[in-house]
Design an enzyme around this catalytic site. Structure first.
Site, PDB file in Angstrom:
ATOM      1  N   TYR A 139       1.162  -1.038   0.162  1.00 35.09           N
ATOM      2  CA  TYR A 139       0.170  -0.424  -0.148  1.00 35.09           C
ATOM      3  C   TYR A 139       0.959   1.428  -0.202  1.00 35.09           C
ATOM      4  CZ  TYR A 139      -4.505   2.681   1.534  1.00 35.09           C
ATOM      5  OH  TYR A 139      -5.258   3.343   1.609  1.00 35.09           O
ATOM      6  N   LYS A 167      -1.218  -1.219  -3.874  1.00 33.85           N
ATOM      7  CA  LYS A 167      -2.636  -0.612  -4.145  1.00 33.85           C
ATOM      8  C   LYS A 167      -2.169   0.958  -4.058  1.00 33.85           C
ATOM      9  CE  LYS A 167      -6.304   1.933  -1.446  1.00 33.85           C
ATOM     10  NZ  LYS A 167      -7.230   1.899  -0.161  1.00 33.85           N
TER      11      LYS A 167
END
Length: 322
Positions: A139, A167
């Site tokens: 992330y 992400k």
């Protein structure tokens, strides 16, 4: 479709954590919301992330949420559990608990506040990858963590077999394109306004907060892009239009139109000065869906904001159904 480029599917929701009116974990509400999202086109659900208020939920609540959602939809969708923290040891403990609870993948954020150098960022992720038994989605959200996962670091991390996805909230399309071109990492847009641009340069799909309320219209963008020419359909809309719907498209131009239709709601939910968790829960409440209150220090959206979101939502699902 799930491939090496789409290990968790295409359309993923960064699911909110439903709470009861007294701000306790709402397990039944979580199951209801998870089922609704998967029924309306989500390939995966990302739990205990930013939108899931991970900063204010306990470790026990995080585990309970994963168990509830896996019990409801774990045989139909990928369940990815956020296990990030500022402490590598704590992250490892959260990862073990998430795996035991049934998670199919782990969302691991860059350690925050301490602002580690890139060598330490890389070492942190490798520690989690070595200990994990399920694949990792890294992330990259420097606006919140204070530290970027640099493209060169991502390229090195891609060599680990359990580091499979990112992400992407870095707002660096050039850097993301470079990593996509040089690795097999699946890039998922974490910024809805970039869902289509990132997909067009080889991204895998999205992890979306807006998908809590409008999964169908967001998936329509990807379906239209993939369809080339002809009809693009995500199924019936139901009375409230949540699922999006069928519409005629002329290929890539259709994906642009679908993307543009979604932008007003995206902007209102994600760029209005309120956190996406706040706007998502406000709109879920207006739609009579599980969500409940946000936890302090966040505060709920006002009536005027919620009414405005409901109006934009109605315009979007109405347009997607025509």
């Amino acid at each position: 479709m799930t491939t090496s480029r789409r290990p968790f599917g295409r359309a993923l929701c960064a699911m909110v954590t439903p709470f009861t009116p007294s701000a306790e974990l709402d397990r039944a509400g979580a199951r209801t919301l998870a089922r609704r999202l998967v029924d309306r086109g989500c390939d995966g659900l990302v739990l205990n992330g930013t939108s899931g208020e991970s900063a204010t939920t306990t470790d026990a609540e995080k585990t309970a949420l994963i168990e509830a959602v896996c019990a409801e939809v774990g045989d139909r969708a990928h369940v990815i559990a956020g296990v990030g923290s500022a402490d590598t040891r704590h992250t490892l403990a959260l990862a073990r608990a998430a795996e035991h609870a049934g998670a199919h993948g782990l969302l691991v954020v860059t350690p925050y506040y301490s602002r580690p150098p890139q060598a330490d960022v890389e070492a942190h992720f490798l520690r989690i990858a070595e200990a994990a038994r399920v694949p990792l989605m890294l992330y990259d959200i420097p606006a919140r963590t204070g530290t970027r996962i640099e493209p060169a670091t991502l390229i090195r991390l891609a060599a680990h077999p359990r580091v499979v996805a990112v992400k992407d909230c870095a707002y660096d399309l050039a850097g993301s394109s470079k990593v996509i071109a040089r690795t097999s990492l699946a890039y998922y847009s974490g910024c809805e306004e970039l869902n289509l641009p990132l997909y067009a340069v080889g991204g895998a799909g999205f992890v979306s907060t807006v998908a809590n309320v409008a999964p169908g219209p967001l998936r329509d963008v990807l379906d239209a892009y993939d369809s080339g020419t002809g009809d693009c359909a995500t199924g019936g809309t139901g009375t409230n239009g949540t699922a999006g719907g069928a519409y005629r498209t002329d290929g890539r131009a259709g994906s642009v139109r679908a993307h543009q239709r979604a932008l007003p709601l995206i902007e209102a939910m994600m760029a209005s000065g309120l956190p996406g968790t706040v706007t998502a829960k406000a709109l879920l409440g207006r739609l009579g869906l599980p969500g409940g209150p946000v936890r302090e220090p966040l505060r709920p959206a006002g009536r005027e904001t919620a009414d405005g979101l409901l109006g934009l939502y109605g315009e979007l699902v109405g347009a997607a159904a025509t």
